[in-house]
Structures are given as structure tokens and as C-alpha cells.
Design a protein around this motif. Structure first.
Motif, PDB file in Angstrom:
ATOM      1  N   ASP A 244      36.881 -12.646 -37.516  1.00 48.70           N
ATOM      2  CA  ASP A 244      37.772 -13.169 -36.727  1.00 48.70           C
ATOM      3  C   ASP A 244      39.140 -12.595 -37.378  1.00 48.70           C
ATOM      4  O   ASP A 244      39.391 -12.603 -38.428  1.00 48.70           O
ATOM      5  N   ARG A 245      39.776 -11.983 -36.223  1.00 44.82           N
ATOM      6  CA  ARG A 245      41.032 -11.271 -36.587  1.00 44.82           C
ATOM      7  C   ARG A 245      42.120 -11.625 -35.677  1.00 44.82           C
ATOM      8  O   ARG A 245      41.973 -11.825 -34.425  1.00 44.82           O
ATOM      9  N   ALA A 246      43.445 -11.437 -35.917  1.00 46.69           N
ATOM     10  CA  ALA A 246      44.528 -11.550 -34.901  1.00 46.69           C
ATOM     11  C   ALA A 246      44.697 -10.209 -34.055  1.00 46.69           C
ATOM     12  O   ALA A 246      45.129 -10.280 -32.936  1.00 46.69           O
ATOM     13  N   TRP A 247      44.111  -9.307 -34.396  1.00 42.64           N
ATOM     14  CA  TRP A 247      44.085  -8.163 -33.632  1.00 42.64           C
ATOM     15  C   TRP A 247      42.772  -7.315 -33.855  1.00 42.64           C
ATOM     16  O   TRP A 247      42.510  -6.884 -35.013  1.00 42.64           O
ATOM     17  N   PHE A 248      42.337  -6.694 -32.807  1.00 38.08           N
ATOM     18  CA  PHE A 248      41.449  -5.561 -33.013  1.00 38.08           C
ATOM     19  C   PHE A 248      41.991  -4.202 -32.157  1.00 38.08           C
ATOM     20  O   PHE A 248      42.340  -4.423 -30.959  1.00 38.08           O
ATOM     21  N   GLU A 249      41.491  -3.181 -32.692  1.00 36.84           N
ATOM     22  CA  GLU A 249      41.843  -1.948 -31.738  1.00 36.84           C
ATOM     23  C   GLU A 249      41.408  -1.594 -30.562  1.00 36.84           C
ATOM     24  O   GLU A 249      41.679  -1.189 -29.877  1.00 36.84           O
ATOM     25  N   THR A 250      40.000  -2.478 -30.683  1.00 41.04           N
ATOM     26  CA  THR A 250      39.183  -2.156 -29.420  1.00 41.04           C
ATOM     27  C   THR A 250      39.611  -3.407 -28.319  1.00 41.04           C
ATOM     28  O   THR A 250      38.953  -3.345 -27.395  1.00 41.04           O
ATOM     29  N   LEU A 251      40.628  -4.313 -28.296  1.00 41.12           N
ATOM     30  CA  LEU A 251      41.083  -4.877 -27.282  1.00 41.12           C
ATOM     31  C   LEU A 251      41.407  -4.267 -26.301  1.00 41.12           C
ATOM     32  O   LEU A 251      41.761  -3.091 -26.115  1.00 41.12           O
ATOM     33  N   ASP A 252      41.193  -4.785 -24.897  1.00 38.33           N
ATOM     34  CA  ASP A 252      41.132  -3.836 -23.649  1.00 38.33           C
ATOM     35  C   ASP A 252      42.422  -4.321 -23.114  1.00 38.33           C
ATOM     36  O   ASP A 252      42.511  -3.807 -21.834  1.00 38.33           O
ATOM     37  N   ASP A 253      43.238  -5.255 -23.182  1.00 34.86           N
ATOM     38  CA  ASP A 253      44.552  -5.604 -22.569  1.00 34.86           C
ATOM     39  C   ASP A 253      45.579  -4.399 -22.341  1.00 34.86           C
ATOM     40  O   ASP A 253      45.351  -3.489 -23.641  1.00 34.86           O
ATOM     41  N   LEU A 254      46.617  -4.276 -21.642  1.00 34.22           N
ATOM     42  CA  LEU A 254      47.255  -3.349 -21.472  1.00 34.22           C
ATOM     43  C   LEU A 254      48.261  -2.995 -22.708  1.00 34.22           C
ATOM     44  O   LEU A 254      48.388  -1.988 -22.873  1.00 34.22           O
TER      45      LEU A 254
END
Lengths: 376, 148
Positions: A244-254
């Protein structure tokens, strides 16, 4: 104001250097972006405490002693943060701390950009309980992060949730000898392992665990590893490692796609950015906004200029709570699979910080069963 | 919270807000005292009449905020059986203050309940003596067997 000197205090050598390097990279990239805007110029002053606890206090004092630097972005471990706080207090300075930590702190000289337990550990435990995991083996580093996260895990898991903690074990900081833990896990066959080990200990443990056949097992935690820190190893539990993290580089939002492109432009296409990278990057950008809005570097004014209002960041829309001085963050849940991270839950809405776990429903401890026996 | 200084009240309200604790703060009296889960009181000029229980018998955790360290005022706070004595200059440590005061108060109340139970039993010794005598006569046993 035209120019501000800021301290960047991360251990880029020593036992948890990968975490420090990643955070420093994020901070320096943000400095470069701020400076490219031709408004405020940030002058970063870097110092490397090499993971030596006493050096955090010494180097923080050195950075602040000239009187022309009042903001430090830095610290990975809670030990380092707690060592720097008295120095910050003496100099009336502000520490921008970018890492997830164990909570139960709220200091006037710190801004907490990383997640506290209601934003990392509690959602994770709720998730594994929903998945039906009941028998947990807890393992952590012998430091305040390990003790306190596992205390929360134990209370949340065993407290009226129907879970059972089979064992709770600690490794000395930096220790990689975890054969005895693996033997114990093999004997107990838990269906969940909560990992609060730090740096090389976590890496060694997860590698050793991956060689163990644990049919019903799943691992949770590991919040402090670089996201790809396992060098492409498949998760030890065959894609059942929840983080569980506040950010992942694999997020796909713009926003993340654009951020990823900027990171690739700055550090190369093969660079892998961690959550610490993104929070340290965010810390510097928020600090810069505060400096610009306040017009000077007085820590109280800078804090008040960024706290209490929604801020658009690469972490999503976040807000620094002026009361707890912690940041609302989106608790994103992912599974680590074959060295890749698959997002399974991105709630889009930031969760308010609750560093003392005062606002989430408290687990009810199991009622003690009367231990009666009839004797004749 | 019963404290005469507005600045101290404001600081404590802010710090307790971070812990999710609501504060009603006033001086010299507050209707909220009877509904509170914790009571903070100024040691320097606090007095017995402000507190709605017999000195030393607080039913909730009682926290004395130490200001000037006058021996007589410390004696008053000790007489009130305060469960924690933080310095009002160190309100940043209010979380540990609550933890310690809650634990000490629970311990104090437990001891008080035990003492009350012991006193109740001691007050019934005559009943016990009569019961032992009755059982000895009825069952034909000695006093130890009857007591058992």
C-alpha cells in the motif's frame, strides 16, 4: 523571494542507501523544475549522514548553523527524524519528512509528507482480512518503525477481526541472516506474512521467502522498499504480495504518465522511481510554493502558506492538515507480480491523515473466554 | 480543562485536536467537568472547590499542569492524587501525558475498588463467625473445615 537555500539530508551511502538515493533524486528533480521556471531559485545543500544515526543530528546542526537555511527535506528512518527534531526546535527550522512512518507523532517543526498507519497499514490489513487471511506471521526490523507498525498490525489483526498472530519476530537493523525466520514460517504455515523489515533485511527476507513453498501464503507490507527493489524477483507468494503506497510509477492517470515522462527525460528511460522519490519531489515543490507565497523563508509562514488548502501534486490532490501537520494521501493498493507492480485499488480520493489512529474505528479486543473446568 | 491562561488553553486545545480529543476549556469553573473523560487543571491556582469530588478521589484521569513549582502547590496537586504532572511548558508531550494518566488512573481506581471490597468483607466478619459456628454445630466439624 528570489533565492532560498534548502538542505537535502538523505543517506545516499550506508545500509539503506537505495531509499535515500531515490528520495534525493526526486528532491533534486523538483529543485531543477522549480529553478527552470525563472521565479524562485532553490539552492540545494546536500549532506549524506551515511545511515549513521548521530550524523543526522550533527549534519542538520551544521546546515542550520549559518542562519541562512531554515528548511531541510530529509530523513528516511524514524530514528533519524527523531534525532533531527531537537536540532530543528533549537533553530526554529522546519523538517519536510517525505517517508511513510509509524505515526504517533506531531511535532511543530516537522511537515509529514509520507503516509501514517491509517493511510498505509490499516487499509492493507483490512484488505488481507477481506481476502480471508487469518493466521499472520509478523516480522520487522528492530527499530521504532518495526515495533510500532507491528504493534498496530497486531492490534488490528487480532483485535476482534478474527485474525490470529502466530509469531512476532524482529531482526537487527541491516541484518540479512533470516534462516531462522524462514524455518519458523515453514513450521507454522501462516497464511499471511506482515513485513516491516527495512532495506537489505527486507530484501534478503523476501528472497529467502520466495524459495519457500507456502501454498496459502500472502505477504503484506514492505512499505519502505524501493518499488522494484526485488530486482525482478517474483513475489515470494506467487503474485500475492500486497503493498500500500501513496504513489506507484505504474499508475495510469494522465498526471503520472506526464510525471513518468519528465522522470525519463531527467534520469533516463530505464530509471525506476519509488514512492519516496515522488513524496520527496512533492515535498520540494510544496516547500517552493510556500516560499513563493510567504515571500520569505520563515518556517511558520511557509507552513501556513501551504497548509489547509488543497494542493495539486503528482500524488494527486493532497492537503497538509494544519492541525496534525500530516498530509492527506490516496492509499493505493498494489500486488507485486514477477517484479512488476499491478495496481488493484486506486481510490482517487485522498484519505485524511490520522497519526494517532483516533478517528478510525478501533478494533475490539476479543472477549476472554472463561477458563472454567469442573473438578470432582 | 481548568486553566486561567488563554494562551495555554489555546495551545492545549490545538494539541489535543491532533489526537482527536475535544476540549472544553474555561476558568474558574466549567459545566463540562462533570461530563469529561480527562481533567486538566492548573496546579498554581487550582483549588478544591473547583473540582466536584473529594480531594484525592478523582473518578477520571486528573492531570495537573505544573507552572511555578511552588512546594505548597505541588502538595495540593499530590493531595488531589493527580495522575500526571506535565510542565505547561512542554505541552508537545501531551500524548504521553494522556497515556500515563489513563494508566495511572485505572490503577488508582482498581486499588480503590479493591480496598472498598476488602473493607466490605472486613465489615462482615461477625456474619462469618456466626456461619462458622453454625456449620460446626450442624455438621460436627472443626472450625477449619467449617471455614473451608
Amino acid at each position: 523571494m528570489a533565492t532560498a537555500r534548502i538542505g537535502l539530508l538523505f543517506s545516499t551511502t550506508g545500509p539503506y542507501s537505495a531509499l535515500g538515493r531515490s528520495a534525493l533524486d526526486g528532491a533534486l528533480m523538483a529543485v531543477a523544475e522549480v529553478n527552470a521556471r525563472n521565479g524562485l531559485t532553490l539552492v540545494p545543500v546536500c549532506a549524506d549522514p551515511r545511515g549513521v544515526p548521530a550524523d543526522y543530528e550533527r549534519l542538520a546542526a551544521e546546515l542550520l548553523s549559518r542562519g541562512d537555511l531554515r528548511h531541510i527535506v530529509g530523513g528516511i528512518t524514524s530514528w533519524s527524524r527523531k534525532d533531527m527534531i531537537p536540532v530543528m526546535e533549537r533553530h526554529g527550522a522546519l523538517l519536510w519528512y517525505p517517508c511513510p512512518y509509524e505515526g504517533f507523532e506531531c511535532n511543530d517543526h516537522v511537515v509529514y509528507l509520507g503516509a501514517c498507519p491509517n493511510q498505509h497499514l490499516v487499509p492493507l490489513i483490512d484488505h488481507v482480512l477481506r481476502k480471508g487471511h487469518r493466521r499472520a506471521f509478523l516480522v520487522g526490523s528492530n527499530c521504532v518503525w518495526g515495533w510500532e507498525t507491528l504493534r498496530v498490525a497486531r492490534e488490528w489483526f487480532a483485535g476482534g477481526q478474527g485474525g490470529e498472530v502466530t509469531s512476532e519476530r524482529y531482526l537487527p537493523l541491516g541484518d540479512t541472516d533470516c534462516g531462522h525466520l524462514i524455518e519458523e514460517i515453514a513450521a507454522q504455515q501462516p497464511d499471511l506474512i506482515v513485513n516491516s523489515l527495512i532495506g537489505p533485511s527486507s530484501h534478503a527476507f523476501m528472497q529467502a521467502l520466495s524459495r519457500l513453498d507456502l501454498p496459502g501464503g500472502a505477504a503484506a507490507g514492505d512499505q519502505r522498499q524501493p518499488d522494484r527493489g526485488r530486482s525482478g524477483h517474483p513475489g515470494p507468494c506467487g503474485g500475492r504480495d500486497a503493498v500500500d503506497r501513496a504513489w506507484f510509477e505504474t499508475l495510469d492517470d494522465l498526471s503520472t504518465v506526464a510525471f513518468r515522462n519528465r522522470i525519463a527525460g531527467h534520469y533516463g528511460a530505464s530509471y525506476r522511481a519509488s514512492c519516496n522519490f515522488a513524496t520527496a519531489y512533492t515535498a520540494v515543490h510544496l516547500l517552493a510554493r510556500g516560499l513563493e507565497r510567504a515571500g520569505h523563508d520563515d518556517p511558520r509562514a511557509v507552513f501556513e502558506a501551504v497548509a489547509g488548502s488543497p494542493e495539486d501534486t503528482v500524488l494527486g490532490p493532497v492537503m497538509i492538515d494544519p492541525v496534525t501537520r500530516h498530509t492527506s494521501l490516496i492509499p493505493r493498493l498494489a500486488m507485486a507480480e514477477s517484479g512488476r507492480v499491478r495496481i488493484v485499488d486506486d481510490p482517487k480520493i485522498a484519505l485524511a491523515p490520522d497519526p494517532y489512529l483516533a478517528r478510525v474505528r478501533a478494533p475490539v479486543p476479543p472477549r476472554a473466554t472463561p477458563n472454567l473446568k469442573i473438578v470432582s | 480543562m481548568l486553566h486561567p491562561a488563554e494562551s495555554v488553553r489555546a495551545e492545549l486545545i490545538a494539541r489535543l485536536a491532533a489526537l482527536g480529543v475535544e476540549v472544553a476549556a474555561d476558568w474558574p469553573a466549567s459545566a463540562a467537568v462533570s461530563k469529561a473523560d480527562f481533567l486538566f487543571v492548573d496546579v498554581d491556582i487550582g483549588h478544591d472547590n473547583q473540582i466536584p469530588w473529594e480531594p484525592g478521589t478523582a473518578p477520571i484521569p486528573l492531570i495537573g499542569l505544573v507552572r511555578s513549582e511552588s512546594p505548597g502547590r505541588l502538595a495540593w496537586a499530590l493531595g488531589q492524587n493527580c495522575d500526571a504532572f506535565p510542565s505547561q511548558a512542554a505541552l508537545g508531550l501531551v500524548y504521553s501525558t494522556l497515556v500515563i494518566a489513563a494508566a495511572k488512573s485505572a490503577e488508582r481506581l482498581c486499588v480503590r475498588r479493591r480496598e472498598a471490597e476488602t473493607a466490605r468483607r472486613a465489615g462482615m466478619r461477625d456474619v462469618l463467625v456466626r456461619a462458622v459456628l453454625a456449620i460446626m454445630q450442624a455438621e460436627g466439624v472443626d472450625e477449619l473445615a467449617a471455614l473451608r
